[in-house]
Design an enzyme around this catalytic site. Structure first.
Site, short mmCIF file in Angstrom:
data_model
loop_
_atom_site.label_atom_id
_atom_site.label_comp_id
_atom_site.label_asym_id
_atom_site.label_seq_id
_atom_site.Cartn_x
_atom_site.Cartn_y
_atom_site.Cartn_z
N GLU A 20 -51.77 -30.52 4.95
CA GLU A 20 -51.87 -30.68 3.50
C GLU A 20 -51.79 -29.34 2.77
O GLU A 20 -51.19 -29.23 1.70
CB GLU A 20 -53.20 -31.36 3.12
CG GLU A 20 -53.32 -32.81 3.52
CD GLU A 20 -53.87 -32.99 4.93
OE1 GLU A 20 -53.81 -32.04 5.74
OE2 GLU A 20 -54.36 -34.09 5.22
N LEU A 21 -52.42 -28.31 3.36
CA LEU A 21 -52.44 -27.01 2.69
C LEU A 21 -51.03 -26.45 2.57
O LEU A 21 -50.62 -25.93 1.53
CB LEU A 21 -53.35 -26.03 3.44
CG LEU A 21 -53.46 -24.65 2.83
CD1 LEU A 21 -53.99 -24.72 1.40
CD2 LEU A 21 -54.35 -23.74 3.68
N ILE A 443 -26.69 -10.94 19.28
CA ILE A 443 -27.88 -11.26 20.07
C ILE A 443 -27.91 -12.72 20.51
O ILE A 443 -28.69 -13.11 21.37
CB ILE A 443 -29.16 -10.86 19.29
CG1 ILE A 443 -29.06 -9.41 18.86
CG2 ILE A 443 -30.42 -11.09 20.10
CD1 ILE A 443 -28.81 -8.42 20.00
N GLY A 444 -27.07 -13.55 19.93
CA GLY A 444 -26.99 -14.92 20.44
C GLY A 444 -26.76 -15.97 19.39
O GLY A 444 -25.77 -16.68 19.42
N SER A 445 -27.68 -16.07 18.43
CA SER A 445 -27.52 -17.16 17.47
C SER A 445 -26.64 -16.73 16.31
O SER A 445 -26.62 -15.57 15.91
CB SER A 445 -28.89 -17.62 16.96
OG SER A 445 -29.58 -16.54 16.38
N GLU A 496 -25.49 -20.67 19.79
CA GLU A 496 -26.76 -21.42 19.88
C GLU A 496 -26.91 -22.52 18.83
O GLU A 496 -28.04 -22.88 18.47
CB GLU A 496 -27.97 -20.46 19.83
CG GLU A 496 -27.95 -19.43 20.94
CD GLU A 496 -29.14 -18.45 20.90
OE1 GLU A 496 -30.21 -18.82 20.39
OE2 GLU A 496 -28.97 -17.32 21.40
N GLU A 677 -34.63 -4.36 19.00
CA GLU A 677 -34.79 -4.17 17.55
C GLU A 677 -35.22 -2.74 17.24
O GLU A 677 -36.16 -2.24 17.81
CB GLU A 677 -35.85 -5.14 17.02
CG GLU A 677 -36.18 -4.90 15.56
CD GLU A 677 -37.26 -5.84 15.02
OE1 GLU A 677 -37.28 -7.02 15.41
OE2 GLU A 677 -38.07 -5.38 14.22
N HIS A 706 -33.15 -9.46 9.14
CA HIS A 706 -34.16 -10.22 8.38
C HIS A 706 -33.84 -10.26 6.89
O HIS A 706 -34.51 -10.95 6.14
CB HIS A 706 -35.54 -9.62 8.60
CG HIS A 706 -35.96 -9.69 10.04
ND1 HIS A 706 -35.68 -8.69 10.94
CD2 HIS A 706 -36.58 -10.65 10.74
CE1 HIS A 706 -36.13 -9.04 12.13
NE2 HIS A 706 -36.68 -10.21 12.03
N1 GLN Z 1 -30.97 -15.29 21.41
C1 GLN Z 1 -31.93 -15.49 20.38
C2 GLN Z 1 -31.22 -15.56 19.04
O1 GLN Z 1 -30.28 -14.89 18.86
C3 GLN Z 1 -32.95 -14.38 20.34
C4 GLN Z 1 -34.01 -14.64 19.31
C5 GLN Z 1 -35.15 -13.68 19.32
O2 GLN Z 1 -35.07 -12.63 19.88
N2 GLN Z 1 -36.21 -13.99 18.69
O3 GLN Z 1 -31.63 -16.26 18.15
ZN ZN Z 2 -34.77 -10.85 18.55
#
Ligand code: GLN
Ligand code: ZN
Length: 766
Positions: A20-21, A443-445, A496, A677, A706
């Site tokens: 709920e919060l 990195i993948g996604s 992904e 990172e 980000h």
């Molecule tokens: N392979 C993942 C992606 O690219 C890695 C995610 C992560 O490091 N948090 O989303």
């Molecule tokens: Zn990551």
């Protein structure tokens, strides 16, 4: 002999049985409800949660654990230390300032100029997955009693007829958790300024008749510098002078050398975490002065398993706890870290449910314990129920898969070693992949678009067939692969699209995992996570990613990276069974991932990435346990990674933490390539590489994923030049900081184009 037994908890989850919060907060932020309506939602939740504690029979309800966003942020306002950089005029409503601290603000500057003021930093609360807002301190930080909220919540509870134990974060822990914004001073120097405010608070509570105040000082479980240790005694003498009855609460980690200190402080009671640190409970039995209350955190506030009440009773009856005194039975720590109630789990099978205990059930366990301890006949039905559940869990074929145990006990000693050292693998890989200098990858996604999420939701609801869903995901993969070829990336990924979450995806395919319907735990603010439950031996009934990767590889002559989540990260982001060491569960997951790695290799995937973003998070709070943890955690990774030939290239990826202090252990994982990172700290990590020669290849992230901000080619080149100062060109990879799933396509395309261009420029120069 216990003179008196009472029950309480250090804190209760505030998010609500149905989150709920969260929903009220989000409605408020969208402007759909008013501040008053939000306040009402908060008050309703508090009232309900106190009622639960009272109905369960607890002797106190805990007040002060509620927060609209974060309990540390509440203290920042209570203690009047909102950083001046926010420029509050004082005319803003308290709660709107509060959300500005938490979420930052985009302020209208002069003219059309937008001035933005970033939120307070967020970081993990000790070794939990809860994030708190980091207080900011400078030499001229002042404090004042600046909020009535805490006091009015206490009044609220009293008006509802509850007997109240108030809770505060202690002054030393509060200062410890903050960060110094100016150089040349220590935040400990602020103690003398902050204590008078605590005194004011305590004196007022005392005067208004609040019987007990729990003051949390979990930093007593850390390796504290001597000046912090020495600060406790004088500080608590000042607090004691107010007449308040203080229960000093510690949790998460053994007190060890701080035990004497904690037991000698002039307070009325001491709470210890008897789950993580049973020796603290026994030591307290021996040494805590008998006039002090001993609060024993017997019920695990960090995990979701039903307690072994018989064993707990035996513990309570042990010789070393026999000094006549008042004893309080409690949870080890706040129940903030466990979900609300098992009663919501109607979809899980009954046997598994009977093994679980969430916050609401833990209240019942405490009460059962109290009744049993007092020899009340009414306890026996509940004790029997608990016993039966434990027996079924102990004997269940779903928990104990003999073949998994057998495999684990027969592992060859070199199971965690690649066939050859990196120096020999490297030429084999070079000959196979013909990558250019400064190879580029991601990195993948790739962006998880609305259409991907819609397809997955429809598939889950049964509105889309498996065939249609697979076709939709393949189309996404094909699009992502085509883009990467066009962009000129060297090592491609499939994107992904088919994954909701990097742990859940694998958990759903492995045996030994269960997923709750409503097992939400607050991560920060309105954000909650629903960790998988690892209840049994882990194994892999079938390949998990091979079809997707094989399909993606079929679309391109460039190397396609297989993409897996590593054993430690899967462990770290789940509720893990407590009937065997975590190291054992990690090894089981590692073997399952190892099989997947080998299957990917056999399917022609030559480069395989095993993500371990959470490896640093598992580090014990005390230095003492760290070597042991790092040994089994890195071994689990190596078990997963080592089943392949020399010319198969293993990557790993890490983020979210600072890794500077564990670089040798990271190197010991022996991945051929690590992507890590760095850009958020302006490549601060690279300084560590100036002294520590990373032996294998490494891709420090060259831009922060980000934010939607598109880095320029020059900026990326600059970062790469910085990297080249400490990493030989032959070892350097070029990649973003992390996966791109939270980004949109336009900025992703633009940023990657710049990244590829930057790598090309530099290649020409080198
Ligand atoms: N392979 C993942 C992606 O690219 C890695 C995610 C992560 O490091 N948090 O989303
Ligand atoms: Zn990551």
């Amino acid at each position: 002999m216990m003179l008196r037994v009472r029950t309480h908890i250090p804190g209760f989850p505030r998010i609500g049985a149905n989150r709920e919060l969260k929903f009220a907060l989000e409605r408020y932020w969208r402007g759909e409800i008013s501040l008053d309506e939000l306040e009402i939602a908060g008050r309703d939740l508090r009232a309900r949660h106190w009622a639960l504690q009272r109905e369960a029979g607890l002797d106190f309800v805990t007040v002060g654990d509620f927060a609209f966003y974060d309990q540390v942020a509440n203290h920042i306002q209570l203690l009047g230390c909102e950083p001046s950089r926010f420029g509050f005029s004082g005319a803003e409503a308290e709660l709107s300032r509060y959300f500005t601290l938490a979420r930052g603000m985009a302020r209208e500057g002069d003219g059309a100029q937008e001035k933005s003021c970033p939120a307070l930093d967020m970081t993990k609360w000790f070794d939990t997955n809860y994030h708190y807002l980091v207080p900011e301190f400078s030499a001229d930080t002042d404090f004042s009693l600046n909020s009535e909220r805490f006091f009015s919540e206490i009044d609220e509870a009293k008006q509802l007829g509850h007997s109240v134990k108030a809770v505060l974060i202690g002054p030393l822990t509060f200062l410890w958790l903050g960060k110094e914004k100016t150089a040349g001073f220590s935040r400990l120097d602020l103690l003398k300024k902050i204590l008078p405010i605590y005194q004011q608070i305590l004196a007022r509570l005392h005067a208004e008749g609040t019987e007990w105040v729990q003051i949390d000082e979990p930093i007593l479980g850390l390796d504290l510098p001597p000046e912090w240790q020495q600060a406790f005694e004088p500080a608590y003498h000042q607090l004691a002078a107010t007449g308040a009855r203080i229960l000093l609460a510690t949790y998460f980690s053994p007190l060890k050398e701080n035990f004497n200190l904690a037991s000698r402080l002039p307070v009325a009671g001491l709470h210890v975490d008897a789950v993580r640190a049973p020796e603290d409970a026994l030591l307290a039995g021996d040494w805590l002065p008998a006039h002090k209350v001993l609060s024993l955190g017997l019920i695990d506030g960090r995990n979701i398993w039903r307690a072994d009440l018989d064993r707990t009773l035996d513990f309570l009856r042990s010789e070393r706890l026999s000094t006549p005194r008042e004893v309080w039975l409690s949870a080890s720590c706040s129940l903030l870290h466990v979900p609300f109630s098992v009663s919501a789990e109607t979809g899980l099978d009954a046997e598994l449910c009977s093994w679980l205990s969430f916050a609401a059930e833990k209240l019942q366990e405490l009460q059962t314990l109290k009744l049993a301890l007092q020899g009340e006949a009414s306890a026996s039905i509940r004790m029997d129920e608990s016993r039966r559940a434990l027996q079924s869990r102990g004997a269940s074929r779903r928990v104990h898969a003999p073949e998994v145990g057998a495999r684990l006990s027969a592992l060859p000693p070199d199971i965690d070693r690649r066939k050859s050292p990196f120096q020999e693998r490297r030429p084999a890989q070079k000959a196979r992949f013909h990558l250019p200098l400064l190879p580029t990858t991601t990195i993948g996604s790739f962006p998880q678009t609305a259409s991907i999420r819609a397809a997955r939701a429809a598939f889950r609801r049964g509105e889309m067939s498996l065939g249609d869903y697979t076709a939709a995901m393949r189309e996404e993969i094909a699009g992502t692969v085509a883009f990467q070829e066009e962009a000129g990336l060297d090592v491609l990924v499939h994107g992904e699209a088919e994954r909701n979450d990097m742990v859940e995806y694998f958990g759903e395919k492995l045996s030994g995992f269960a997923f709750t319907a409503a097992g939400w735990v607050q991560s920060y603010g309105s954000r909650c996570v629903k960790p998988p439950v690892i209840y049994g031996d882990v194994s892999r009934p079938a390949p998990m990613t091979v079809d997707w990767s094989r399909y993606a590889q079929s679309l391109t002559p460039k190397p396609m990276k297989g993409m897996l989540t590593g054993p430690v990260t899967i462990l770290q982001w789940s509720f893990v069974r407590d009937d065997q060491p975590r190291a054992t569960t990690a090894a089981q997951i590692a073997l399952a991932i190892r099989d997947e790695v080998i299957d990917l290799e056999q399917a022609g995937i030559g480069i395989i990435q095993i993500d371990e973003p959470a490896i640093r998070e598992g580090l014990p709070l005390r230095r003492e346990g760290r070597a042991d943890y790092l040994a089994w955690a890195t071994r689990a990774f190596r078990i997963a990674a080592s089943g392949v030939a020399d010319d198969t290239q293993i990557h790993t990826h890490m983020c979210y933490s600072e890794f500077n202090d564990i670089l040798p252990e990271i190197a010991s994982m022996d991945a051929d390539v690590i992507t890590i990172e760095t850009s958020r700290s302006d490549m601060e990590l690279l300084e560590a590489f100036a002294t520590f020669r990373y032996p294998n290849e490494i891709g420090p992230g060259v831009y922060d994923i980000h934010s939607p901000r598109i880095p320029s080619t020059e900026e990326i080149e600059q970062l790469l030049n910085k990297a080249l100062a400490v990493i030989p060109a032959g070892q350097l990879w070029v990649n973003p900081d992390c996966g791109l799933k939270t980004r949109a396509w336009p900025e992703t395309k633009a940023a990657l184009a710049h990244m590829v261009e930057a790598a090309r420029h530099l290649r020409d120069k080198l």
